[in-house]
Every structure is written in C-alpha cells, then in structure tokens.
Design an enzyme around this catalytic site. Structure first.
Site, short mmCIF file in Angstrom:
data_model
loop_
_atom_site.label_atom_id
_atom_site.label_comp_id
_atom_site.label_asym_id
_atom_site.label_seq_id
_atom_site.Cartn_x
_atom_site.Cartn_y
_atom_site.Cartn_z
N LYS A 20 -20.19 -13.76 -11.30
CA LYS A 20 -19.84 -13.31 -12.89
C LYS A 20 -18.18 -13.14 -13.07
CE LYS A 20 -22.09 -12.58 -16.79
NZ LYS A 20 -23.30 -13.13 -17.13
N TYR B 170 -35.21 -17.97 -32.11
CA TYR B 170 -35.60 -19.32 -33.13
C TYR B 170 -36.23 -20.28 -32.18
CZ TYR B 170 -35.58 -24.03 -35.05
OH TYR B 170 -35.82 -25.07 -35.51
#
Ligand code: NAD
Length: 422
Positions: free
Chosen positions: A108, A226
């Site tokens: 990361k 969504y």
C-alpha cells in the site's frame, strides 16, 4: 487519519492476524513473522508549485508480504495519511489478495497531501516525483500499485509514464487502474459492485437455492452500491430500498436501479425518485425486513446497538468495515450470514489482476472475457470460503469473517513454509 486513529487501525490489523493465527493453531513465530512489513519506504518529494516556490510532500510505500508474489495495493492521497495507516492497509492487502487466490503479496502507498488544493500541473509533478522516488522498489514483477482514495486513472497514467522515463521500458503491468486507452479495462467501473452481486448470488444459492425473488436493501448509491443494485436486479432479486447520504427510498414492488440512478445524477440524490412508495432514513434501511442487506457506504454502520433489530438473513459487505466485531459475533449467533468485505468487495483487485495479465500478453482480453473471468473468480472464492467455514467452524460461534481470514493467512503461511521462510 489522526495518529491515534492510525495506531488503532494497526492494532486492529494485528488483532485480526493474531485471531487467525490462533484459529489455525499456529504458534507465535507465525504471528511475529507476519506482524511487520518486509519493507517500508519513506520518501520526500519536492514539487515546484505554480507560484514558483518548492514544497515538500512526504509519502510511503509499505510492502507487507511477498510470499505469494509481487506486492499489490493502491496509493492514497490524503492530507492526514500516516505511515502506520499505510502499513496496516498493506497487511490487509496481503490477506485480501491471498483470499482472492491471486499470485500477489500485499502492499500500500500513501502521500500526505490534499490533492484538491493542487493544480493539475502540481498534481502531475507530485505523482511523477513519488514514482521516481520509489521506482527502484516497484515493477511488474516486484510491486504493482493501483488507485485508492483520491487517486484515479489519470494519476496512474502519469505514474506509468514516469516509470517508463526512469526505466526506458514500456512496462504497462507496473500499475493497474489505468485509463482504457493505456491498457486499463472497461470492466473496472463495474468491478466492485458486480463482484458483490456475484458473491451475494453464490451465497444465496447455498442458503435458499437462488437469489431470484429475494428482497434486497442497499445502503449507499455510489460506484459500489449502484452496480451491486443493478446486477442484483438483473439476476432476478427485488431491490426494495436504496439510500445515499441524504436518505433512502422504499418500494415493496421493487425499484429499477437505472431509473433511480438517472434521478440521482439529475437531482443529486435518490430521495427525489418519484416511483418509490415512501422515503426512509438510513437507520430504517438497515433494519428493513429484507432477505439481503448490502451496506455500500461507510464503516461501522452495523453495531451492537442495531444488530438485534436487523432482519436481513444475509449481509454482503460492499463497504469496507461496515460491521463492528461485536455486531458480527451477535449476528452469527442469530444465524445471520455476514459475508466479509475482504471477500465481497475484492472485485477491484481481481480486475487489477486481469488487467495486469492482459498488459503482459500485449493486450489480448476482450471486455466480455474480462467480465467472465471476474465472475468466475468471485464465484469460486465465495464457494471456497463458504466450504471452509462449514467444514472447519461452528458457524454460530464463528462469523464467516473468521473463516475468510484463516483461509487467507493459511495460504500465505503455506507459501512461506514452501519457500523456507517459516
Ligand atoms: P462513492 O463515493 O462512489 O459512493 C458512496 C455512497 O455512499 C454515495 O452514494 C454517498 O451518498 C453514500 N453515503 C455517504 N455517507 C453515507 C451515509 N452516512 N449513509 C448512507 N449513505 C452514505 O464510494 P464507493 O466507491 O461506492 O465506495 C463505497 C464503499 O465501498 C466504501 O466503504 C469503499 O471503501 C468501499 N469499496 C469501494 C470499492 C470501489 O471500487 N468502488 C472497492 C472496495 C471497497
């Protein structure tokens, strides 16, 4: 993240590892071997600002574990990012990639900056400077960054181009989440939400024989929420409620996710959709009498306070960390299945792997093939965790999360043993 919060995140990452090590019956040597990253690079990036002054930005890249392959994980730009936060997140990437069955370790990156306060030119200089500073430690076979909080395909394009300038080679596979014109995949947009829907469908098959006709509530109507709603609807589920930060809507007959999306795009919120029966609050949405609940907004929304009132029998975590550990335990006792984020929202990194393979084949995969592979991988991973959970655990004492982390840690430990590292 404040120093206190990032310390807490690191403590939490260590707690998760410790629990998995104990569940697997490994000794302290395994915990110690995995508790700290293999390498953390700190860099100081000079950027000539538009006003002519030079400002310095601090960034990190944490490379947690590479037993399974090159480090892989996003780069975040945030004014409060800390080294501890980046280290904790790199550890979580090790487990996420391992659980997804990918040939990657965990990494990361982070740069302490408020990107909204930079001009496009300054942002480009910062992104190029960061890559120049870590170029020796990344590469398509070494460490492969991707977008994360406040970074995007344009930033990935600058970073890839800078890597080319440093190495003199067109390594498209050095970074994923690129624009489609530069080797990125169309399917990236749908990846997380589609993956969530596939995992929900696979678990629903095992619980009820299928997802068709099952009622669903989705909290959060952004990219993840969504597309989860859209694909669950296409799979035959009935999406009865959705929400965003302004509130939610409910319709017992079911909502059409695309119509709701159009209204949100036009008016700023799902609450203005006129085809719904009634408006609801986000708290009500979580406690609706539905079969499936998909938290896809923010963390810590399912806690010990509302867990007793939750009626869904299946919760699929699209968001990162929506369920607290205490709530997870309480829900498991009541027989509610909580599919953990590490499994459910891995569609993005699975798609990164497909992009990386495609780049290394010189651009070969069709959009259809990329989507099929994503579906196949998510379905396989859901089955793997479900089977391991049922075979190795008392499912009322142990949430599915325990099985997921145990499986991930086991895969890394097996690879370390084979390499002679444990
Ligand atoms: P997004 O910004 O596109 O959408 C977030 C949605 O949540 C918006 O509709 C917003 O209005 C809503 N929201 C914000 N605060 C809310 C609240 N208090 N109550 C209800 N709704 C609220 O973000 P996204 O990319 O869809 O990410 C959502 C979650 O999924 C995050 O936890 C993220 O870490 C996780 N996630 C996303 C991806 C991805 O690829 N998009 C991958 C892994 C995990």
């Amino acid at each position: 993240m404040s120093t206190f919060e990032s310390r807490r995140l690191l403590d939490e990452a260590e707690r998760i590892l410790k629990r998995a090590v104990e569940l697997l019956g490994y000794g302290d040597d395994v915990y110690e071997a995995l508790r700290t990253p293999e390498r953390v690079i700190q860099v100081k990036i000079p950027v000539r600002m538009d006003d002519g002054t030079v400002r310095y930005f601090i960034g990190w890249r944490s490379q947690h574990n590479s037993a399974l392959g090159p480090y892989k994980g996003g780069i975040r730009y945030h004014p409060a990012v800390t080294m501890e936060e980046v280290i904790a997140l790199s550890m979580m990437m090790t487990w996420k990639n391992a659980l997804a069955g990918l040939p990657y370790g965990g990494g990361k990156g982070g740069v302490r900056v408020d990107p909204h306060k930079l001009s496009p030119r300054e942002l480009e200089q910062l992104s190029r400077g960061y890559i120049r500073a870590i170029a020796k430690y990344i590469g398509p076979d070494l460490d492969i960054p991707a977008p994360d909080v406040y970074t995007n395909p344009q930033i990935m394009a600058w970073m890839m181009d800078e890597y080319y300038r440093v190495t003199g080679m067109h390594h498209y596979g050095v970074i994923t989440g690129k624009p489609v014109e530069l080797g990125g995949l169309q399917t990236r947009e749908i990846a997380t939400g589609f993956g969530v829907a596939v995992v929900a469908r696979e678990i629903a098959k095992r619980m009820w024989g299928g997802i068709e006709g099952r009622t669903v509530a989705v909290q959060g109507y952004g990219n993840a929420g969504y597309y989860a709603a859209k694909f669950l609807h296409e799979m035959g589920a009935v999406v009865v409620a959705v929400s965003d930060s302004k509130g939610g809507i409910y319709s017992s007959k079911g909502l059409n996710p695309d119509e709701v999306k159009r209204v949100k795009a036009r008016t700023g919120s799902v609450i203005h959709y006129e085809g719904a029966e009634r408006r609801i609050t986000n708290e009500e949405l979580l406690e609706l009498d539905v079969d499936v609940l998909v938290p896809a907004a923010i963390e810590n929304v399912i806690t010990e306070h509302n867990a007793p009132r939750i009626k869904a029998k299946l919760i699929v975590e699209a968001a990162n960390g929506p369920t607290t550990a205490e709530a997870d335990r309480m829900l498991a006792e009541r027989g509610v299945v909580v599919v953990p984020d590490i499994l459910a929202n891995a569609g993005g990194v699975v798609t990164s792997h497909i992009e990386w393979v495609n780049n290394r084949m010189g651009g070969w995969i069709t959009e259809e093939e990329a989507r099929r592979r994503l579906e196949e991988t998510m379905a396989r991973n859901a089955a793997k965790v479900w089977d391991f959970w049922h075979k190795e655990f008392d499912t009322q004492k142990h949430p599915m999360r325990d099985a997921a982390y145990a499986l991930a840690v086991k895969r890394v430990v097996d690879a370390m043993k084979l390499r002679g590292l444990l």
